[in-house]
Structures are given as C-alpha cells and as structure tokens.
Enzyme design. Structure first.
Site, PDB file in Angstrom:
ATOM      1  N   HIS A   1     -30.335 -80.693  24.055  1.00  0.00           N
ATOM      2  CA  HIS A   1     -30.499 -81.972  23.345  1.00  0.00           C
ATOM      3  C   HIS A   1     -31.515 -82.938  24.241  1.00  0.00           C
ATOM      4  CE1 HIS A   1     -27.291 -80.516  21.002  1.00  0.00           C
ATOM      5  NE2 HIS A   1     -28.074 -81.299  20.100  1.00  0.00           N
TER       6      HIS A   1
ATOM      7  N   GLU B   1     -25.421 -73.849  10.546  1.00  0.00           N
ATOM      8  CA  GLU B   1     -25.699 -73.607  12.030  1.00  0.00           C
ATOM      9  C   GLU B   1     -24.663 -72.651  12.673  1.00  0.00           C
ATOM     10  OE1 GLU B   1     -26.374 -77.554  13.869  1.00  0.00           O
ATOM     11  OE2 GLU B   1     -24.413 -78.159  12.933  1.00  0.00           O
TER      12      GLU B   1
ATOM     13  N   ASP C   1     -28.512 -74.022  16.664  1.00  0.00           N
ATOM     14  CA  ASP C   1     -27.473 -73.601  16.943  1.00  0.00           C
ATOM     15  C   ASP C   1     -27.320 -72.356  16.267  1.00  0.00           C
ATOM     16  OD1 ASP C   1     -25.824 -75.510  18.785  1.00  0.00           O
ATOM     17  OD2 ASP C   1     -26.239 -76.936  17.273  1.00  0.00           O
TER      18      ASP C   1
ATOM     19  N   CYS D   1     -33.741 -77.891   9.698  1.00  0.00           N
ATOM     20  CA  CYS D   1     -34.015 -79.081  10.422  1.00  0.00           C
ATOM     21  C   CYS D   1     -33.954 -78.777  11.857  1.00  0.00           C
ATOM     22  CB  CYS D   1     -33.178 -80.371  10.071  1.00  0.00           C
ATOM     23  SG  CYS D   1     -31.279 -79.675  10.413  1.00  0.00           S
TER      24      CYS D   1
HETATM   25  C1  PEP Z   1     -29.621 -77.360  15.396  1.00  0.00           C
HETATM   26  O1  PEP Z   1     -28.538 -77.112  15.564  1.00  0.00           O
HETATM   27  O2  PEP Z   1     -30.525 -76.903  14.738  1.00  0.00           O
HETATM   28  C2  PEP Z   1     -29.741 -78.850  14.885  1.00  0.00           C
HETATM   29  C3  PEP Z   1     -30.603 -79.278  14.045  1.00  0.00           C
HETATM   30  O3  PEP Z   1     -28.884 -79.680  15.322  1.00  0.00           O
HETATM   31  P1  PEP Z   1     -28.847 -80.094  16.863  1.00  0.00           P
HETATM   32  O4  PEP Z   1     -29.875 -79.553  17.792  1.00  0.00           O
HETATM   33  O5  PEP Z   1     -28.829 -81.493  17.031  1.00  0.00           O
HETATM   34  O6  PEP Z   1     -27.574 -79.344  17.598  1.00  0.00           O
HETATM   35 MG    MG Z   2     -26.748 -78.213  15.707  1.00  0.00          MG
END
Ligand code: PEP
Ligand code: MG
Length: 744
Positions: A362, A603, A627, A674
């Site tokens: 993150h 995910e 994920d 996303c």
């Molecule tokens: C993902 O897991 O691809 C996602 C968009 O969520 P995050 O990266 O915030 O876990």
């Molecule tokens: Mg995620």
C-alpha cells in the site's frame, strides 16, 4: 557443529565492514575444520573475474591482487555448476590452474562452494587440505550450510560498505545500490529519516556544536532513567515476584556501570551528538554479549538494548521539536507507512526509499497515487547515516544513488526534464476519449485515497473515481471518524465529480493497513480479519460508514459502494442486509438519503468461482488484481524477495480475470478492474481484449493507458489475448505484450 556455524554467521553479520566480515569467515572456518587454507573470492561482474578478497593459509600479499577469469580453473567450475565441488587431487584435474601468488600449489585436496544470493553467484568459498584425499560427510555438510547463510551476510556487508564509500565520496562514477521498483519515476532530493528518534538503531550520527549541552542532556537522561527504574521497582514491589523485580536492579546496575556512561561521554566529547554517541555505545556493548558462548550471558545483549532504548526515550523527550522536512524530501525508513507519507507536505515529498515492501504494497500504491518514485533496497542500508544526504532515486530501474556525482545529477535532471515533456505531450490526450481505432469506448477512472487527490484525478482526465480507498482517512486519524465527518468527506468527493460516478470502497482495514487505534493482532493478518470481515465483525462501525455514504449520495446520485475481500456469498448477503437496514433507518429518521449502486471486489480466489452468483446480487464487479495475484499465486505482495513470482500477467491470473468477466456478463453485469494491472499498458491491453467494461488506475498512469487504448483495435487486443492465454508462463506474455506495444 551447529553451534560453531551459528556463531560464525552471527559474528559475520555484526561486522561493520565487508573486509572484516570476510576475514572473520576465513579465520573462523579454518579454525573450525581440519583444513589448511580457507579463502573467499568475490565476483567482479564488470570485469567477469573472481577476486581473492580474504584468505587464511595463502600468501598474505596475494589478497586483493589475485584475479581469476570466471571461466577459468576450479573456481570457474564451481561458479558454472552452481554447486559444491571437491577434487581429491587438484593437480590431476584438467581445470587446475593454480595461482603462484597465493602459494596454493602446496595444497592438494580442493573444495569450492558457490556463494549464491538472489540467484546470483556472489563469489566462491574455497578450502584446501595439504594432503590429497576426500573431505568427509560432516565437512561437506558444514560448507554447504555455511555458504548458504554467508551469502546473504556478505551481500549485506558489501551493500553497507558501498554506501559508506558513497557517503565519504570515495566512489567515483555512477555507483548505485540496486533495489527493486516500488513506484516508477525519478527524483533528486535530500534524505529525511522517518522519525530519526524512533528506534535506537536508526539514530543518525550528527556533529554537535555544543558539546557541554549534549553532555548535560545525556547525564540528565541517564539520571531520569535511574529514577524511573527505582520508582517502577517500588511501584510493582507488591505485584511482581522478587526474581522478576531483580531485573530492574540489573538494568540500574548496567546503567550505573562505568563502561556504558563513560564510553558514551567520550563519544560526545569526540563531537557526536548524544543520541548518536549512545547508539554506538549500546551497539558495541551489546556485541560483546552477543559473542559470548553461554546462551544465558548472550541474553545480556537484549538487556543492554532495552536500557539503551529507555535512555533514548528520555533524550527524545528533551529534544522534542517540530519536524521540518527538506524541500525535496526523500523519506527513508525500514518501512514507510502511508501515515508517515501523509505527514510530509505533499509539495515537499519527492520520493521514498525503504527496506521492506514491494511494488504492490500500500506504500507503493500511495506513492504511485502521488506520482512520486519509490524504491525498496534489497540490502540493509545503514539508515542512521543517511539523514540529510543527497540522493537520486530511480524508480524505473529500482536504483538508489547516494551522494551522487555532478554527472549523475545532471543526467537525472535531464531525464526528469524529458519525463516532464513526455507527460505534457500525453496531457494533450486529456480531453480525448479512450476509444480504440475501431470505435470501442473503454471508460477510464481514477483510483484515489484522499480528498486532496481529487484534483490530480480530475486533471488526469479520468471519467470518474473507480476506487476510493476510504481506509486512508481512517488510518490518518486517532480514532474512528464519526458519521458526520465521513459524510463531509464523501460529499466533497461526490460533488467534485458529479455527475460522473464515484466508487467508494468500504473500510478495507487489516493486512498491512492496521488502524493505529484498533490494532488486531494476528499471526497471518492477510488471511485474517481483513476488509469486509472486519466490517461485518463490527457492524457498529460499518453502519456508520454506510449511513454516511447513503446520506452523501442524497440529491447527487453518483455514488457506488464497493465491498472489499468478499470470499463467500453469505458475506455479501450480510453486507447488503446492513446496507438496506442503514437506508431504512435513515428514512425512518427523516434524513435525506439516496440508494447506491453496489459492487463487489473480486480479489480472493473463491470469489472468482462465485462471480456469477455474486454478480446476480449486485450492480457490478470490480477485480482487485493486487490481492487476487497475491492470493492466487501464494506470494506476499509486500515481500521484496518474491517480486519475480508476483506477476499479475501470470496465465493463472489472466484466466481468473477472464472467467470473472465472462461470469458477470452472463448476468448482464459490468466488470471493471481497479488493481495495478489496469494501469499497466500491457495489462490494460489484455483486459480490453477480455471485454472489460472499465479500468481504474492511479491518475499518473491514465494518459499512458489511454494512449494504448487509442492505438490498438479491439480486434488486435482480442488476438493478443488469445495468444497470451495460450502461453504457459508470464515471461512469455510480458515479451509478447511489450513487443506489440513497442512495435505500435
Ligand atoms: C487490489 O487488491 O487490487 C485493490 C485494488 O485493493 P488494494 O490494493 O487496496 O488492496
Ligand atoms: Mg485489495
């Protein structure tokens, strides 16, 4: 044997210079085994030679001077084969090329074992016996084991050495530390340690102007800790057994011993500030304990460190000052959390360097959202010595230049200029639609995490927000934000984009996003109480968020809600039940609220197989490839050591996404993506071919993806997808896509 092995590795890993580390290795290994010589050769990649770096049993003058072609001799054989090789009578071997400088002709029985780290042969560890003959089984086991462990210690010591040389200006040319990319881009700036006073190990050295003042503050910190120990021991007298309470006396005794305090004072008088002098003193004293044979005495090192930390806390309290960041600030830390990033004024933040993390952590996601480069160093940097030094970080190559030369700076300034010009050219695409030459329109949305990001998102030409990570706001707070506060934030984002859609994801806490005021302690946080699981466990918190969203949507009607980490249909039903309840209650209270379009994040692998059932219950699906890749391939998205297996273009990941799109389309529901894959031109192209309905990415990636969409027909994207899905490994898929994009 195990004890000797452990001691050698421990000693080597505490050496502060590479030469010392190598000397320890050859000396200790030779003492531990019935051998007559031991030597370490390290690889010089540029000249393709092995260089004799340390030896016990060779002519001392040969050390550093003997260079052997990597294709030559028995050493070459060890490097080529990547395995331990023994030769009972070296002189009879066809690859025998002794170096006269070392005097190794005296020896006959040879053993060589490669030092391999991250798939690279760093060098060769060699042992010789005078008489011809075999090495026995125990000796072989010893060498295989120690070589595997020493490779990392050597790699780390070499990196620290390199940094020292960079800092002292000894390194000429364009030497750099190789790490891995976290976020692309290039920056030149000044290193700022996260919180230089956080832990004793990360305290930098700093020259002091006022030695008397440092001495006074140090003495008073020591006195304060003495007093604290006495008071604690007294306060707990009734509750603690005597032997535990005796620990306080041990601490007081350590602190009262002449050694610690007088050593630190000597260092202060030599010109270092008190925290730096104290760090060095504690490290020295702890090392003495660590090298003791008796495990009970070795524990003393922990006590020394604990006492060190207590004194540091006192020094911190005295030196409290408000933090000033350099103008072009490169944040440096072991890990850099998104809270720490947010503490730096956005305009001053130029880059991030950390020791742990990866392109999918993150921290990386946030760096990318802010458009700043970030690099993870694969070797431990002497962080304490980096504060205030000049750095160039090259996020594209995953490289770090410390105190770079004028030439390096000039070259990177040029690169930054070119990148700016390129991004200005790409900005020309800003108001053009993302439409393929054969007329297929693919909406592109922005991923954001803070209200302030809305400006960058709008400037990028995004058609809305495809993912708003609401947890960022939760992470920056000191307590759960209440309904009205959340309402204000969501409303602001919705208004900034109306009538374009804004997708707010409900709190995705857990994993590496631990709320400071609600820490959930788990052995496996990524497989634990994360995302929707946390929200369903805490309906009192979840309902506040849902109410704030429903209210924010009143009269605007551009809000979509997204549930993270759904792994069972039951979870979705429960979440939908709470959403309906929140809406009902708001209406009963007579408050303005609007229903929301609802989406589910895909995910977790189980959700892939449930795509149709999930799609049936909601308005859309959104694939979180970050994920999904982590869980499908069993690779930790935060672990820099597994960046090669972490690959969102792995055929299994592509097949899973394809299956989700087909499954949702069966029920006539759209699918967006996303995760970071959507912002990668190669990934975007394959997703286009799969028939994805929208892509959402960091604003910084948007123009590049738009360029790709506008350059490839849907038909061509489909045929590339067909080809990719027929491939068995990600490397081939990368090659295929990169080739196609370059050609275009
Ligand atoms: C993902 O897991 O691809 C996602 C968009 O969520 P995050 O990266 O915030 O876990
Ligand atoms: Mg995620």
């Amino acid at each position: 044997m195990l004890v000797t092995l452990r001691q050698i590795v421990q000693e080597v890993s505490t050496a502060t210079h590479l030469d010392d580390a190598l000397d320890i290795i050859v000396r200790r290994v030779k003492d531990a085994l019935p051998i007559d010589a031991c030597a370490v050769y390290l690889t010089d990649v540029e000249s393709n030679h092995y260089v004799l770096m340390a030896a016990d049993g060779f002519n001392p003058a040969s050390i550093g001077g003997v260079r052997i072609d990597r294709q030559e001799g028995l050493l070459g054989l060890v490097g080529e084969r990547h395995e331990l090789i023994t030769v009972p009578d070296a002189a009879a071997h066809p690859r025998y090329h002794p170096s006269s400088a070392t005097g190794e002709e005296r020896y006959h029985s040879f053993l060589g074992v490669p030092l391999i780290h991250y798939h690279q042969v760093l060098g060769v560890l060699v042992a010789w016996k005078r008489a011809p003959g075999q090495f026995d089984k125990d000796e072989l086991t010893f060498f295989v084991t120690i070589a595997a462990q020493l490779a990392k210690a050597i790699h780390d010591a070499a990196a620290v050495d390199e940094v020292s040389r960079m800092l002292s200006g000894e390194v000429q040319g364009d030497a750099f530390i190789q790490g891995i990319q976290m976020a692309a881009g290039v920056a030149i700036g000044t290193a700022a340690l996260l919180d230089p006073l956080a832990s004793l190990e990360s305290i930098p050295d700093r020259p002091t102007q006022d030695i008397d003042a440092e001495e006074t503050s140090f003495r008073s910190a020591v006195a304060a800790v003495h007093e604290e120990l006495r008071a604690s021991s007294e306060r707990l007298a009734a509750d603690l057994p005597g032997e535990v309470r005796a620990l306080f006396d041990v601490y007081a005794m350590l602190l009262g011993s002449d050694g610690l305090v007088s050593d630190a004072l000597a260092r202060i008088r030599a010109g270092n500030w008190a925290p730096g002098a104290w760090r060095e003193t504690i490290a020295d004293h702890a090392k003495v304990f660590e090298q003791m044979e008796d495990p009970y005495l070795r524990v003393g090192a922990e006590d020394i460190r604990a006492i060190g930390q207590r004194v540091l806390v006192q020094l911190q309290a005295e030196a409290k000052e408000s933090r000033q960041y350099p103008q072009q600030c490169i944040l440096v830390g072991d890990t850099v959390s998104i809270t720490e990033i947010a503490a730096v004024p956005v305009k001053q933040l130029a880059g991030i360097v950390c020791m742990r993390g990866s392109a999918l952590s993150h921290t990386a996601v946030m760096a990318r959202a802010l458009g700043i480069p970030a690099v993870v160093s694969l070797a431990p940097l002497p962080i304490g010595r980096l504060d205030g030094c000049e750095m160039v970080i090259d996020g594209d190559q995953g490289r770090l230049y410390i105190e770079p030369s004028h030439a390096v700076r000039a070259a990177f300034r040029r690169l930054i200029g070119e990148a700016q010009a390129r991004s200005e050219r790409l900005m020309a695409l800003r108001d053009l639609p993302a439409v393929t030459p054969d007329g297929f329109r693919l909406p592109l949305y922005a991923n954001i995490g803070l209200v302030s990001d809305t400006v960058a998102a709008r400037d990028s030409g995004a058609e809305g927000v495809g993912l708003y990570r609401t947890e960022y706001h939760f992470l920056l707070r000191e307590a759960f934000p209440l309904e009205d506060e959340q309402y204000q934030i969501y409303r602001e984002v919705l208004e900034a984009f109306t009538p374009r859609p804004v997708t707010l994801r409900t709190l995705d806490a857990g994993g590496d996003k631990i709320l400071p005021y609600f820490p959930v302690v788990e052995d496996n946080p990524f497989l634990g109480c994360r995302g929707i699981r946390f929200s369903l466990d805490h309906p009192e918190i979840f309902l506040i968020q849902l109410r704030a969203m429903l209210r924010a949507n009143a009269g605007l009607n551009n809000l979509q809600v997204l549930f993270p980490m759904i792994s069972r249909v039951g979870e979705l039903d429960e979440a939908l039940g709470l959403l309906a309840r929140a809406y009902r209650e708001l209406l009963e209270e007579g408050r303005a609220a609007n229903k929301l379009r609802v989406g589910v994040m895909i995910e977790v692998p189980s959700a892939v197989f449930l795509a149709t059932a999930l799609a049936e219950r909601v308005d859309f699906l959104s694939v979180g490839t970050n994920d999904l890749t982590q869980y499908l391939l069993a690779v930790d998205r935060n672990n820099a050591q597994v960046t090669t297996p972490y690959d969102s273009l792995h055929p299994a990941v592509l097949n899973a996404i394809h299956q989700v799109i087909k499954g949702a389309h069966l029920r006539g529901k759209p699918v967006s993506v996303c995760g970071e894959l959507a912002g990668d031109p190669a990934g975007a192209l394959l997703l286009l071919g799969m028939g994805v309905d929208a892509l959402s990415m960091s604003p910084a990636s948007l123009a590049r993806v738009k360029l790709v969409i506008r350059s490839f027909t849907l038909q061509r994207a489909r045929s590339l997808l067909d080809e990719a899905l027929g491939m068995e490994d990600g490397f081939a898929i990368h090659r295929l896509l990169n080739g196609a994009i370059e050609e275009n």
